[in-house]
Design a protein around this motif. Structure first.
Motif, mmCIF file in Angstrom:
data_model
loop_
_atom_site.group_PDB
_atom_site.id
_atom_site.type_symbol
_atom_site.label_atom_id
_atom_site.label_comp_id
_atom_site.label_asym_id
_atom_site.label_seq_id
_atom_site.Cartn_x
_atom_site.Cartn_y
_atom_site.Cartn_z
ATOM 1 N N CYS A 49 61.276 45.783 8.956
ATOM 2 C CA CYS A 49 61.634 45.602 7.881
ATOM 3 C C CYS A 49 61.063 45.522 6.121
ATOM 4 O O CYS A 49 61.691 44.768 5.825
ATOM 5 N N TYR A 50 59.936 45.810 6.499
ATOM 6 C CA TYR A 50 59.527 46.419 4.681
ATOM 7 C C TYR A 50 60.713 47.243 4.020
ATOM 8 O O TYR A 50 60.949 47.024 2.777
ATOM 9 N N SER A 84 56.469 41.442 -0.675
ATOM 10 C CA SER A 84 58.093 42.048 0.175
ATOM 11 C C SER A 84 56.810 42.407 1.685
ATOM 12 O O SER A 84 58.324 42.028 2.810
ATOM 13 N N ALA A 88 58.933 41.029 4.698
ATOM 14 C CA ALA A 88 58.918 41.306 6.140
ATOM 15 C C ALA A 88 58.778 41.146 6.834
ATOM 16 O O ALA A 88 59.107 41.175 8.233
ATOM 17 N N HIS A 92 60.073 40.459 10.182
ATOM 18 C CA HIS A 92 60.145 40.909 11.881
ATOM 19 C C HIS A 92 59.357 39.500 12.947
ATOM 20 O O HIS A 92 59.753 39.836 14.084
#
Length: 119
Positions: A49-50, A84, A88, A92
């Motif tokens: 996700c990041y 970010s 993320a 998540h």
């Protein structure tokens, strides 16, 4: 001891008692192997996700979900590392309903492999 570790993991899942119960049952049944599988899948998910957010995944819909409107951000601006990571983490958490069935399905396989290796 395992119940005290599993309880905080289950706390953040809102409104999904059946899903959280399945995960908790799996973690209680397979013990440490279940926790390792859960943490590995969660780590992979968070890192993925990041990277998706950091490499400019289209964020308009995600920004609306957290209360920001896309037009509030400057055109061409990029999210910083902290922003970010926050986005993320939100993504998540939104993917939790997909991770739980994968964890429940993969844990018995991982336990079987672990047993075959004699650990």
């Amino acid at each position: 001891v395992l119940a005290s570790i599993v309880a905080p993991i289950m706390a953040p899942i809102p409104g999904s008692s059946r899903m959280s119960q399945r995960l908790q049952d799996t973690l209680m049944r397979y013990g440490q192997v279940g926790l390792v599988v859960h943490f590995c899948l969660s780590g992979i998910s968070l890192v993925s996700c990041y990277l998706a957010v950091r490499h400019q995944l289209p964020m308009d819909h995600l920004l609306e979900l957290v209360g920001k409107h896309p037009e509030e951000t400057a055109e061409g601006s990029h999210l910083g590392a902290g922003s970010s990571m926050v986005m993320a983490f939100v993504l998540h958490k939104a993917l939790m309903p997909l991770r739980v069935p994968v964890t429940v399905a993969v844990t018995p396989l991982a336990a079987g492999i672990w047993k075959c290796l004699g650990r």
